[in-house]
Design a protein around this motif. Structure first.
Motif, PDB file in Angstrom:
ATOM      1  N   GLN A  81       4.136   1.388  -1.091  1.00 39.35           N
ATOM      2  CA  GLN A  81       4.686   1.513  -2.406  1.00 39.35           C
ATOM      3  C   GLN A  81       3.655   2.140  -3.275  1.00 39.35           C
ATOM      4  O   GLN A  81       4.010   2.810  -4.323  1.00 39.35           O
ATOM      5  CB  GLN A  81       5.120   0.277  -2.813  1.00 39.35           C
ATOM      6  N   ALA A  82       2.302   1.493  -3.398  1.00 37.57           N
ATOM      7  CA  ALA A  82       1.304   2.013  -4.348  1.00 37.57           C
ATOM      8  C   ALA A  82       1.247   3.577  -3.974  1.00 37.57           C
ATOM      9  O   ALA A  82       1.237   4.393  -5.068  1.00 37.57           O
ATOM     10  CB  ALA A  82       0.083   1.402  -4.011  1.00 37.57           C
ATOM     11  N   GLN A  83       1.351   4.001  -2.888  1.00 37.06           N
ATOM     12  CA  GLN A  83       0.996   5.524  -2.220  1.00 37.06           C
ATOM     13  C   GLN A  83       2.186   6.262  -3.051  1.00 37.06           C
ATOM     14  O   GLN A  83       2.007   7.435  -3.537  1.00 37.06           O
ATOM     15  CB  GLN A  83       0.976   5.631  -0.809  1.00 37.06           C
ATOM     16  N   GLU A 122       4.196   5.419  -5.546  1.00 39.64           N
ATOM     17  CA  GLU A 122       3.846   5.421  -7.049  1.00 39.64           C
ATOM     18  C   GLU A 122       3.060   6.395  -7.475  1.00 39.64           C
ATOM     19  O   GLU A 122       3.150   7.266  -8.293  1.00 39.64           O
ATOM     20  CB  GLU A 122       3.700   4.054  -7.702  1.00 39.64           C
ATOM     21  N   ALA A 123       1.702   6.502  -6.868  1.00 36.09           N
ATOM     22  CA  ALA A 123       0.908   7.357  -6.955  1.00 36.09           C
ATOM     23  C   ALA A 123       1.355   9.044  -6.738  1.00 36.09           C
ATOM     24  O   ALA A 123       0.834   9.799  -7.638  1.00 36.09           O
ATOM     25  CB  ALA A 123      -0.209   6.912  -6.028  1.00 36.09           C
ATOM     26  N   ARG A 141       0.609  -1.187   0.003  1.00 35.63           N
ATOM     27  CA  ARG A 141      -0.069  -0.006   0.140  1.00 35.63           C
ATOM     28  C   ARG A 141       0.615   1.225   0.129  1.00 35.63           C
ATOM     29  O   ARG A 141       0.526   2.195  -0.613  1.00 35.63           O
ATOM     30  CB  ARG A 141      -1.023   0.046   1.253  1.00 35.63           C
TER      31      ARG A 141
END
Length: 877
Positions: free
Chosen positions: A747-749, A751-752, A745
């Motif tokens: 990492q996704a944040q 990247e986002a 989550r």
């Protein structure tokens, strides 16, 4: 219940608990009011009844007062008040039978709750509508609802209290029903006074002092509905078929009343008692008027009736606790007739009040006794119809008495030429009227009704009434017993009954059962259980002739020695004492059979035993002829008495059992020995303490249960540990998974966030480019605008120049033209040419030489713009 000594009911529950017994071991008397009110369902229903009764009386006062105010004339006021009374009584004729069917077929709880709610609504509408016609309509509807409410309440009471306390419960119910009348009168007076204070706040009350009382009356029914709604009604079996029609159900109820002698006698007697009281109330105004007492005398006589009824309801069952209730019912009605005769024979206001109190007392005693007997004798499935029939007929009788009483009195006055005055002496004279003759006739009628009821309901045939009544009074006087002692650890069981009932067999069977179950039983009998008792038994049963009193004293002596040397030591040692006969045998055989008086014999036995009573007395009921057959040819001095003697003894045993059902068990001796034994055990096992065998079995069972519980606890702990380990592993996996999910989550944040930053940079560049483009476009537009402005300015300047040139040219042309005109003017005479002939050119100079010179202006060249703008003009010219 444990063996104990009777006495005042001081803290019986505490004594039982101190002795290691349940609190029910020492019960209060059957007529103890506190014991009845301690029954929560009955107490709540009793409170609801009190509120409803208060509302009924308050409603009666308020509606009659309001009817009087709504009428216009004095005669209309009297008729309005009479109309209220008639309308309150009339619906019983039509709706009484239906109300009984509803009480037997529908949920009595719902009938009571909805009935109170409907009465609340109806009484609220009376002041809101405020008209006489609606007052009449609402009165009829309220009375109809009350007809359904009362049978449901009366049929419910026997299901809420034990049989032995039903009479006390009925006393409380009737006392609160009639005792709330004076409370309602005081409350009505207070509310009417308060209405005069509150009418300034609430204009609705202005000029209507009864409205506030009407609303208070309605509120009592609403509170009553809330109380009953919270009441838990016992589940009863309704045997009335649901598919039967209402008419058929009602007819069956009437048939039951008419075909059952006891119920028929009860209904007849209750109606007679109510008719006697109603006749006094209906004719009281004329009666006191003849005595010169006026309105105060009427009020006093009215109060005396209700005071007497309250006294009779409250005191009669207590003063005659040992008297047969069936006999008391018929006797009370006949006594009420005697009081009516005295009331008619001695027309004196002071004595009339005394006689009226006596009349009311007898009527009240008959009423409460009848209600109790109806509750006890009538089954639950038909009880509602029975009570509804009684209440309906009471209203019919009251209407008849109120309507026919004055007519009968007037007819007797004419027939007997009354009033007539009887002069006793110079100072004393008695005046008799038709009202007094009516009282006399009604008194004889009440005596006849009481006699018929007595004959149909007598349960002690062969025993003189006067002697039975005297013994009951004496029994009341001999109720002082020794001080109650603590309960014994043992239990005391007595078998009673007529000769040949099988008592010895049941004593033996019970002893065997007690021994098998680990108890220490002591099997004994009377008389002759001791060495001295053997000698007395020989004298009592096989000796010479004995007088009844000597016989009673010998039995008491044997019992005293028996209790002191055998029974009490065994009870103190914790044994179970089972005796063949005890004190009740003396009361039945010597008190009733020998006609010595049950009160005296019972007192003698209490003194001999120091008040010891069995925990349980089993009465084996046997018919005298069956007992004689069972005895064969073996007859002692008591057994050889005739069947009439043994019938009286049997009835006394049953009467003793009826008066204290909590301590007695009546079993049909015609049953088989084993079946009787099972019924005895069913009742006895609840009273017995735990035996040694049962205790050992219980301890072994408890130890096994404890071991099982411990093993189960260990298994549970192991299972819990395994389950905890599994849970821990599951939680570890869950935490790992949650950490991985959290990392993903995050990492996704990131990247986002990067994508968002790139998108923001691209958006910024696009915005910059767009801004530059807009700036360039703005500059180009500004340059174009400036160029256009310059061009427009140049064009404006060129136009201005051209306009100036044209103006100069125009001025010049005008000047030239002016000069030309002047030259032409000057040269005109010399240049005049002749006109052409007709048909030729008429213009000047036409036809002249073409070579004539032109004006100078015609040969002068024009500027370009003038040439252009004047081209059209020249063409036209």
């Amino acid at each position: 219940m444990s063996a104990s000594l009777p006495g005042p009911p001081e803290a019986p529950a505490e004594q039982a608990v101190d002795a290691g017994l349940p609190a029910s071991a020492l019960e209060p008397p059957d007529h103890d009011i506190r014991a009845v009110l301690a029954i929560t369902p009955f107490r709540r229903l009793w409170l609801a009844l009190g509120l409803s009764s208060l509302g009924d009386w308050l409603g009666l006062l308020a509606t009659t007062a309001l009817a009087s105010t709504l009428a216009d004339t004095s005669s209309g006021k009297l008729l309005a008040v009479s109309g209220v009374f008639i309308l309150r009584l009339a619906p019983a004729v039509l709706f009484g039978p239906l109300a009984g069917v509803v009480a037997d077929r529908l949920s009595r709880r719902l009938v009571l709750v909805y009935g109170d709610v409907l009465r609340f609504v109806l009484f609220c509408t009376i002041p809101l509508v405020g008209t006489l016609w609606w007052l009449y309509v609402a009165t009829v509807l309220v009375e109809i609802v009350g007809l359904f409410w009362m049978p449901a309440k009366d049929a419910t009471v026997p299901n809420l209290v034990p049989r032995k306390r039903l009479e006390a419960a009925n006393q409380l119910s009737l006392v609160v029903t009639y005792g709330s009348a004076p409370v309602a009168a005081l409350l009505f007076a207070g509310l009417t006074l308060a209405s005069g204070v509150l009418d300034g706040v609430w204009s609705h009350l202005e000029g209507n002092p009864t409205y506030l009382a009407m609303y208070a009356n309605a509120l009592t029914f609403l509170v009553s509905a809330l109380v009953i709604w919270r009441l838990d009604f016992p589940q009863t079996t309704n045997h009335t078929a649901k598919q039967e029609s209402i008419l058929r159900t009602a007819v069956e109820g009437w048939k039951y009343i008419g075909s059952t002698p006891l119920v028929r006698g009860l209904v007849l007697g209750m109606l007679g008692a109510f008719a006697a009281g109603g006749l006094v109330i209906g004719l009281a105004p004329a009666f006191v008027s003849a005595l010169g007492a006026g309105s105060p005398g009427y009020g006093t006589l009215f109060a005396a009736v209700f005071l007497g009824m309250a006294l009779g309801m409250w005191l009669a069952p207590r003063l005659l606790a040992e008297f047969s209730r069936r006999r008391l019912f018929g006797l009370s009605i006949a006594a009420a007739g005697c009081w009516l005769i005295l009331l008619s024979a001695i027309p004196n206001i002071a004595l009339a009040v005394f006689f009226t109190i006596g009349l009311g007392s007898c009527a009240g005693a008959a009423w409460v006794t009848g209600y109790t007997l109806l509750g006890l004798e009538v089954g639950d499935d038909i009880r509602g119809r029975t009570f509804a029939f009684v209440q309906s007929m009471v209203r019919v009788v009251l209407i008849s008495v109120l309507a026919l009483g004055p007519i009968v009195a007037a007819g007797l006055s004419q027939l007997l030429n009354l009033p007539a005055t009887l002069h006793i002496n110079d100072d004393v004279s008695l005046t008799y009227t038709g009202v007094m003759a009516t009282f006399l006739l009604a008194g004889f009628g009440a005596i006849a009704i009481g006699y018929v009821s007595y004959r149909q309901m007598d349960d002690r045939r062969g025993i003189p009434l006067v002697r039975d009544l005297a013994q009951a009074i004496a029994q009341r006087q001999l109720q002082d017993a020794p001080v109650r002692r603590a309960a014994y650890p043992g239990r005391f069981v007595a078998f009673e009954g007529g000769d040949g009932a099988g008592k010895s067999t049941q004593v033996r069977l019970l002893g065997e059962w007690l021994t098998e179950h680990g108890y220490t039983p002591l099997l004994t009998h009377e008389p002759g259980a001791t060495e001295a008792g053997v000698k007395m038994r020989e004298v009592l049963l096989h000796g010479g002739e004995l007088t009844p009193r000597a016989e009673a004293l010998l039995f008491a002596a044997d019992r005293a020695h028996h209790v002191e040397t055998v029974v009490r030591p065994a009870l103190e040692a914790g044994e179970v004492v089972v005796t063949d006969r005890f004190s009740d045998s003396s009361v039945a055989y010597q008190g009733t059979g020998r006609d010595l008086g049950t009160a005296e014999v019972a007192q003698l036995s209490r003194w001999a035993t120091q008040g010891l009573v069995p925990d349980l007395t089993i009465v084996l009921d046997v018919e005298p002829d069956i007992g004689r057959l069972r005895r064969d040819d073996q007859h002692d001095r008591l057994e050889q008495e005739p069947d009439e003697f043994h019938a009286r003894v049997r009835e006394r045993f049953l009467a003793l059992a009826r008066r204290a059902p909590s301590r007695y068990l009546v079993v049909d001796a015609a049953l088989g020995p084993q079946q009787i034994h099972r019924e005895v055990l069913d009742r006895l096992t609840a009273l017995l303490p735990e035996s040694a065998t049962e205790r050992a079995a219980r301890e072994e069972r408890e130890a096994a249960e404890l071991a099982a519980r411990e093993q189960a606890e260990r298994d549970r702990q192991r299972h819990a540990e395994v389950e905890a380990q599994v849970i821990a592993e599951r939680q570890a996996r869950r935490r790992t998974e949650e950490a991985a999910r959290e990392q993903a989550r995050q990492q996704a944040q990131l990247e986002a966030a990067a994508r968002a930053a790139a998108e923001q940079a691209e958006a910024a560049e696009a915005a910059a480019r767009a801004a530059a483009e807009r700036a360039a476009a703005d500059r180009a537009a500004a340059a174009a605008a400036a160029e256009r402005a310059a061009e427009e300015q140049a064009a404006r300047e060129q136009a201005a120049r051209e306009r100036a040139a044209r103006e100069r040219a125009a001025r010049e042309r005008a000047a030239r033209e002016e000069a030309a005109r002047q030259d032409a003017t000057q040269a005109a005479p010399a240049q005049t040419r002749p006109m052409r002939a007709v048909g030729g050119d008429q213009r000047p100079g036409a036809g002249d030489d073409a070579t004539a010179p032109l004006p100078a202006s015609a040969t002068q060249p024009l500027p370009l713009e003038e040439e252009i703008f004047n081209l059209g003009e020249r063409e036209q010219r």
